[in-house]
Write a protein that holds these residues in place. Structure first.
Motif, PDB file in Angstrom:
ATOM      1  N   ARG A   1       1.644 -13.974  17.301  1.00  0.00           N
ATOM      2  CA  ARG A   1       2.562 -13.563  16.222  1.00  0.00           C
ATOM      3  C   ARG A   1       2.040 -14.047  14.867  1.00  0.00           C
ATOM      4  O   ARG A   1       2.133 -13.331  13.870  1.00  0.00           O
ATOM      5  CB  ARG A   1       3.956 -14.129  16.504  1.00  0.00           C
ATOM      6  CG  ARG A   1       4.970 -13.762  15.491  1.00  0.00           C
ATOM      7  CD  ARG A   1       5.905 -12.714  16.048  1.00  0.00           C
ATOM      8  NE  ARG A   1       7.016 -12.574  15.133  1.00  0.00           N
ATOM      9  CZ  ARG A   1       7.403 -11.402  14.674  1.00  0.00           C
ATOM     10  NH1 ARG A   1       6.809 -10.312  15.091  1.00  0.00           N
ATOM     11  NH2 ARG A   1       8.409 -11.322  13.849  1.00  0.00           N
ATOM     12  N   TYR A   2       1.487 -15.250  14.810  1.00  0.00           N
ATOM     13  CA  TYR A   2       0.882 -15.775  13.574  1.00  0.00           C
ATOM     14  C   TYR A   2      -0.258 -14.856  13.132  1.00  0.00           C
ATOM     15  O   TYR A   2      -0.332 -14.469  11.965  1.00  0.00           O
ATOM     16  CB  TYR A   2       0.363 -17.204  13.805  1.00  0.00           C
ATOM     17  CG  TYR A   2      -0.557 -17.707  12.721  1.00  0.00           C
ATOM     18  CD1 TYR A   2      -0.057 -18.115  11.497  1.00  0.00           C
ATOM     19  CD2 TYR A   2      -1.930 -17.775  12.922  1.00  0.00           C
ATOM     20  CE1 TYR A   2      -0.899 -18.579  10.498  1.00  0.00           C
ATOM     21  CE2 TYR A   2      -2.773 -18.234  11.941  1.00  0.00           C
ATOM     22  CZ  TYR A   2      -2.262 -18.633  10.726  1.00  0.00           C
ATOM     23  OH  TYR A   2      -3.100 -19.088   9.743  1.00  0.00           O
ATOM     24  N   ARG A   3      -1.125 -14.496  14.078  1.00  0.00           N
ATOM     25  CA  ARG A   3      -2.258 -13.640  13.736  1.00  0.00           C
ATOM     26  C   ARG A   3      -1.770 -12.280  13.247  1.00  0.00           C
ATOM     27  O   ARG A   3      -2.324 -11.715  12.297  1.00  0.00           O
ATOM     28  CB  ARG A   3      -3.178 -13.485  14.935  1.00  0.00           C
ATOM     29  CG  ARG A   3      -3.976 -14.760  15.175  1.00  0.00           C
ATOM     30  CD  ARG A   3      -4.652 -14.799  16.502  1.00  0.00           C
ATOM     31  NE  ARG A   3      -5.762 -13.884  16.631  1.00  0.00           N
ATOM     32  CZ  ARG A   3      -6.675 -13.982  17.578  1.00  0.00           C
ATOM     33  NH1 ARG A   3      -6.612 -14.970  18.457  1.00  0.00           N
ATOM     34  NH2 ARG A   3      -7.644 -13.112  17.659  1.00  0.00           N
ATOM     35  N   SER A   4      -0.707 -11.768  13.872  1.00  0.00           N
ATOM     36  CA  SER A   4      -0.163 -10.478  13.485  1.00  0.00           C
ATOM     37  C   SER A   4       0.484 -10.542  12.099  1.00  0.00           C
ATOM     38  O   SER A   4       0.233  -9.684  11.244  1.00  0.00           O
ATOM     39  CB  SER A   4       0.854 -10.024  14.530  1.00  0.00           C
ATOM     40  OG  SER A   4       1.470  -8.834  14.128  1.00  0.00           O
ATOM     41  N   LEU A   5       1.322 -11.566  11.878  1.00  0.00           N
ATOM     42  CA  LEU A   5       1.988 -11.707  10.572  1.00  0.00           C
ATOM     43  C   LEU A   5       0.996 -11.896   9.436  1.00  0.00           C
ATOM     44  O   LEU A   5       1.204 -11.406   8.324  1.00  0.00           O
ATOM     45  CB  LEU A   5       2.962 -12.891  10.599  1.00  0.00           C
ATOM     46  CG  LEU A   5       4.231 -12.697  11.424  1.00  0.00           C
ATOM     47  CD1 LEU A   5       4.980 -14.009  11.570  1.00  0.00           C
ATOM     48  CD2 LEU A   5       5.110 -11.628  10.785  1.00  0.00           C
ATOM     49  N   MET A   6      -0.082 -12.638   9.714  1.00  0.00           N
ATOM     50  CA  MET A   6      -1.092 -12.887   8.687  1.00  0.00           C
ATOM     51  C   MET A   6      -2.121 -11.768   8.628  1.00  0.00           C
ATOM     52  O   MET A   6      -3.015 -11.792   7.801  1.00  0.00           O
ATOM     53  CB  MET A   6      -1.790 -14.221   8.960  1.00  0.00           C
ATOM     54  CG  MET A   6      -0.849 -15.428   8.935  1.00  0.00           C
ATOM     55  SD  MET A   6       0.017 -15.613   7.353  1.00  0.00           S
ATOM     56  CE  MET A   6      -1.310 -16.114   6.300  1.00  0.00           C
TER      57      MET A   6
ATOM     58  N   LEU B   1      -9.892 -19.309   6.951  1.00  0.00           N
ATOM     59  CA  LEU B   1      -8.770 -18.376   6.970  1.00  0.00           C
ATOM     60  C   LEU B   1      -8.288 -18.078   5.553  1.00  0.00           C
ATOM     61  O   LEU B   1      -8.011 -16.924   5.211  1.00  0.00           O
ATOM     62  CB  LEU B   1      -7.627 -18.928   7.823  1.00  0.00           C
ATOM     63  CG  LEU B   1      -7.891 -18.988   9.332  1.00  0.00           C
ATOM     64  CD1 LEU B   1      -6.773 -19.737  10.037  1.00  0.00           C
ATOM     65  CD2 LEU B   1      -8.064 -17.592   9.909  1.00  0.00           C
ATOM     66  N   ALA B   2      -8.186 -19.114   4.730  1.00  0.00           N
ATOM     67  CA  ALA B   2      -7.745 -18.925   3.342  1.00  0.00           C
ATOM     68  C   ALA B   2      -8.733 -18.046   2.576  1.00  0.00           C
ATOM     69  O   ALA B   2      -8.321 -17.168   1.805  1.00  0.00           O
ATOM     70  CB  ALA B   2      -7.582 -20.280   2.650  1.00  0.00           C
ATOM     71  N   GLN B   3     -10.032 -18.268   2.806  1.00  0.00           N
ATOM     72  CA  GLN B   3     -11.043 -17.445   2.138  1.00  0.00           C
ATOM     73  C   GLN B   3     -10.934 -15.990   2.583  1.00  0.00           C
ATOM     74  O   GLN B   3     -11.016 -15.074   1.755  1.00  0.00           O
ATOM     75  CB  GLN B   3     -12.450 -17.965   2.437  1.00  0.00           C
ATOM     76  CG  GLN B   3     -12.800 -19.231   1.722  1.00  0.00           C
ATOM     77  CD  GLN B   3     -14.142 -19.795   2.180  1.00  0.00           C
ATOM     78  OE1 GLN B   3     -14.730 -19.358   3.164  1.00  0.00           O
ATOM     79  NE2 GLN B   3     -14.618 -20.788   1.443  1.00  0.00           N
TER      80      GLN B   3
END
Length: 184
Positions: free
Chosen positions: A149-154, A171-173
């Motif tokens: 779900r984290y991967r999907s939302l982000m 990830l931020a980059q």
């Protein structure tokens, strides 16, 4: 051997005889001094483990290699255990003469590993079934855990997670580059 829990064994390949140390006898729940024949020794293992044992022994003899196995076993009293067996072949004048090795009950370590796998699977299931996206980073920014779900939302692609797990900075980059590219 008794203090360390490690037993020894030896197969005379010429005579076809097997010798167990007293500790190996104790691991098998038989009286110290018991000397089984090869068929009895193999009968303690379930069929798949017997086949595996036969294969590695044959390979050791044919190739002069050693082996190192963990296998399930049932002792003479019916206890189901896991054993660690290592062995090596000894040659005289180029001919395999003896197979020697060590033997240890590793049931406690095996059970701890199984418990760890069960705990990990349970935690993974809990994490994946949360109704929200979740990520956990350590103080150094390493991603310790996350759910789908984290991967999907982000909107993070699977390819970003191929190989080494991305850290917070990576990830931020990625997100910054994606957002910058979307605004252009």
């Amino acid at each position: 051997g008794r203090i360390s829990g490690v037993g020894g064994w030896e197969i005379d390949l010429i005579a076809g005889t097997l010798h167990w140390s007293d500790q190996t006898c104790r691991i098998h729940d038989v009286e110290p001094g018991h000397q089984p024949d090869l068929d009895e020794a193999l009968a303690y293992y379930p069929p798949a483990a017997q086949a595996q044992m036969r294969a590695v022994v044959r390979q050791a003899i044919d190739e002069g290699s050693s082996f190192d196995l963990e296998l399930p076993m049932v002792t003479a009293t019916g206890r189901a255990i896991w054993v660690h067996s290592v062995g090596a072949v000894e040659f005289v004048d180029g001919r395999a003469q003896r197979l020697v090795g060590a033997f240890q009950d590793v049931s406690a370590r095996h059970e701890m590993g199984e418990e760890l796998r069960r705990s990990h699977a349970m935690m993974r299931s809990i994490l994946e079934n949360l109704p929200c996206g979740l990520s956990v980073f350590d103080a150094d920014g390493a991603l310790l855990a996350h759910n789908a779900r984290y991967r999907s939302l982000m909107d993070l692609p699977d390819a970003l997670f191929d190989g080494a797990t991305p850290d917070f900075e990576r990830l931020a980059q990625y997100i910054a580059q994606r957002e910058h590219g979307a605004g252009a």
